[in-house]
Design an enzyme around this catalytic site. Sequence first.
Site, PDB file in Angstrom:
ATOM      1  N   ARG A 142       0.692  -1.185  -0.224  1.00 56.36           N
ATOM      2  CA  ARG A 142      -0.106  -0.036   0.027  1.00 56.36           C
ATOM      3  C   ARG A 142       0.926   1.142  -0.056  1.00 56.36           C
ATOM      4  NH1 ARG A 142       1.728   3.410   4.338  1.00 56.36           N
ATOM      5  NH2 ARG A 142       1.091   2.554   6.288  1.00 56.36           N
ATOM      6  N   GLU A 241      -7.415   7.622   6.946  1.00 55.48           N
ATOM      7  CA  GLU A 241      -6.149   8.346   7.613  1.00 55.48           C
ATOM      8  C   GLU A 241      -5.777   9.451   6.916  1.00 55.48           C
ATOM      9  OE1 GLU A 241      -3.608   6.078   9.804  1.00 55.48           O
ATOM     10  OE2 GLU A 241      -1.972   7.789   9.580  1.00 55.48           O
ATOM     11  N   CYS A 287       0.131  11.252   8.979  1.00 56.68           N
ATOM     12  CA  CYS A 287       1.038  10.669  10.064  1.00 56.68           C
ATOM     13  C   CYS A 287       2.686  10.640   9.630  1.00 56.68           C
ATOM     14  CB  CYS A 287       0.616   9.372  10.548  1.00 56.68           C
ATOM     15  SG  CYS A 287       1.855   8.621  11.666  1.00 56.68           S
TER      16      CYS A 287
HETATM   17  P1  ADP Z   1      -1.486  -0.190   6.888  1.00 57.39           P
HETATM   18  O1  ADP Z   1      -1.086  -1.333   6.709  1.00 57.39           O
HETATM   19  O2  ADP Z   1      -2.186   0.528   5.502  1.00 57.39           O
HETATM   20  O3  ADP Z   1      -0.713   0.933   7.770  1.00 57.39           O
HETATM   21  P2  ADP Z   1      -3.086  -1.518   8.684  1.00 57.39           P
HETATM   22  O4  ADP Z   1      -1.896  -2.023   9.166  1.00 57.39           O
HETATM   23  O5  ADP Z   1      -4.211  -1.030   9.661  1.00 57.39           O
HETATM   24  O6  ADP Z   1      -3.112  -0.386   7.793  1.00 57.39           O
HETATM   25  O7  ADP Z   1      -3.678  -2.773   7.998  1.00 57.39           O
HETATM   26  C1  ADP Z   1      -5.039  -2.447   7.160  1.00 57.39           C
HETATM   27  C2  ADP Z   1      -5.472  -3.696   6.788  1.00 57.39           C
HETATM   28  O8  ADP Z   1      -4.679  -4.366   6.080  1.00 57.39           O
HETATM   29  C3  ADP Z   1      -5.644  -4.741   8.104  1.00 57.39           C
HETATM   30  O9  ADP Z   1      -6.855  -5.224   8.125  1.00 57.39           O
HETATM   31  C4  ADP Z   1      -4.603  -5.643   7.972  1.00 57.39           C
HETATM   32  O10 ADP Z   1      -4.996  -6.928   8.164  1.00 57.39           O
HETATM   33  C5  ADP Z   1      -4.666  -5.815   6.322  1.00 57.39           C
HETATM   34  N1  ADP Z   1      -3.084  -6.228   5.824  1.00 57.39           N
HETATM   35  C6  ADP Z   1      -2.054  -5.792   5.857  1.00 57.39           C
HETATM   36  N2  ADP Z   1      -1.110  -6.703   5.502  1.00 57.39           N
HETATM   37  C7  ADP Z   1      -1.747  -7.577   4.803  1.00 57.39           C
HETATM   38  C8  ADP Z   1      -1.418  -8.731   3.936  1.00 57.39           C
HETATM   39  N3  ADP Z   1      -0.282  -9.070   3.619  1.00 57.39           N
HETATM   40  N4  ADP Z   1      -2.497  -9.805   3.509  1.00 57.39           N
HETATM   41  C9  ADP Z   1      -3.694  -9.318   3.870  1.00 57.39           C
HETATM   42  N5  ADP Z   1      -4.167  -8.324   4.389  1.00 57.39           N
HETATM   43  C10 ADP Z   1      -3.291  -7.587   5.041  1.00 57.39           C
HETATM   44  N1  DAR Z   2      -1.096   5.505  17.095  1.00 58.50           N
HETATM   45  C1  DAR Z   2      -0.367   6.614  16.652  1.00 58.50           C
HETATM   46  C2  DAR Z   2       0.273   6.653  15.288  1.00 58.50           C
HETATM   47  C3  DAR Z   2       1.276   5.405  15.050  1.00 58.50           C
HETATM   48  C4  DAR Z   2       1.572   5.307  13.684  1.00 58.50           C
HETATM   49  N2  DAR Z   2       0.302   4.534  12.935  1.00 58.50           N
HETATM   50  C5  DAR Z   2      -0.391   5.214  12.013  1.00 58.50           C
HETATM   51  N3  DAR Z   2      -0.358   6.428  11.608  1.00 58.50           N
HETATM   52  N4  DAR Z   2      -1.797   4.586  11.659  1.00 58.50           N
HETATM   53  C6  DAR Z   2       0.678   6.475  17.673  1.00 58.50           C
HETATM   54  O1  DAR Z   2       1.426   7.672  17.927  1.00 58.50           O
HETATM   55  O2  DAR Z   2       1.163   5.548  18.367  1.00 58.50           O
END
Ligand code: ADP
Ligand code: DAR
Length: 373
Positions: A142, A241, A287
Amino acid sequence: MSLSKSKCTRCEESCGKGKASVDVIRKLEAAFDKLASSNSTSLLKRYLTRTIFDDLKTRKTSFGSTLLDCIQSGLENFDSSIGVYAADPECYSLFAELFDPIIEAYHGFKKSDRQPPTAWGPVDTFANLDPKDEYIVSTRIRCCRTVKGYPFNPCMAADHYREIERQIVSVLNELSGEYRGIYHPLTGMPKDVQQNLIDSHYLFKEGDRFLQSANACRHWPTGRGIFFNDKKTFLVWVCEEDHLRIMCMQPGGNVGEVYRRLVGAVTELEKKLTFIRSDRFGYVTFCPTNLGTTIRASVHIKLPKLASNMDKLKNLAEKYHLQVRGTAGEHTESEGGVYDLSNKRRLGLTEHEVMKEMYTGISEILKHEKSAK
Ligand code: ADP
Ligand code: DAR
């Protein structure tokens, strides 16, 4: 009429660089004292000294954002790791005395450093990391983008969300081929459909308290939604976000295929949308942890041997600049032995270098898993 420079409803003050209101400064003073006496280990607490606080507390950006808009999440959540967000793109320069040391601490990116020009590199560099599908459940890459002329969440009025959504969706609806898809606004989405998309890891979660404290969830769910193609291998989050989260994902470990698809998607979108990119930080995000390439390339992976000793797995991941997270991403635990392993670095490297670091790291982790007793 474009709303990009309209009144900032949050502070009910006309925009235009100037001074924060007496009310805002009073709130800041009270909160600063509480933070200073707290046991918070956030980067906000570490770097918001009294001197820097006094220098910044009166400032206001041309969008109307103040220091309070940037740090209120960390003031309300002492367990924040970072504690700050940029309420609009000007905040990184107007409040640089606070953002710069936090960015250096998190990314290792110094004041004198510059993000290299965008370089996706040859997309066929990366093969399938797990051709027998023994370890990797799925791969997701992403990136984040913000649209020029608009503030970020804390200073966005409901009409900002509607206008940005309208702009982005009109471009998404013109996509063709493997990117052709349908936009699903959160407004009116049945709760069971929404929950199923979240549980399937396609859609963003709701109610993150850090984002709520940052005033990133106001006017919810206005302007928020998800676009995806029929196979759900290309998806775009609208106004979560960041203004856009562009992602490609699929079952298995074919990193090259996912990367090729993502590069094609971003290349198509930037023909029609003007994204905010600074010479110093690269792509600008809400962020600071997402600045630069804004890429998180991750695998959902099962590592039964290495995961039997989490400290050892995390130390090994650290060696390859990888982050170990729970199955549902940030602030979650592993379910069924599936871990989210992704690149930790995204600022100060090109897109291709970030991908090579992730690809090499996961490859090495798999070698350790296969050779572990
Ligand atoms: P970001 O990765 O965009 O910072 P998050 O960590 O909150 O956001 O993840 C967003 C969603 O993407 C979550 O539901 C997570 O399980 C999913 N996700 C992340 N990596 C994978 C992957 N390799 N396969 C499937 N889903 C994934
Ligand atoms: N929860 C905030 C942001 C951490 C980074 N994650 C984001 N941007 N989704 C923290 O200061 O822990």
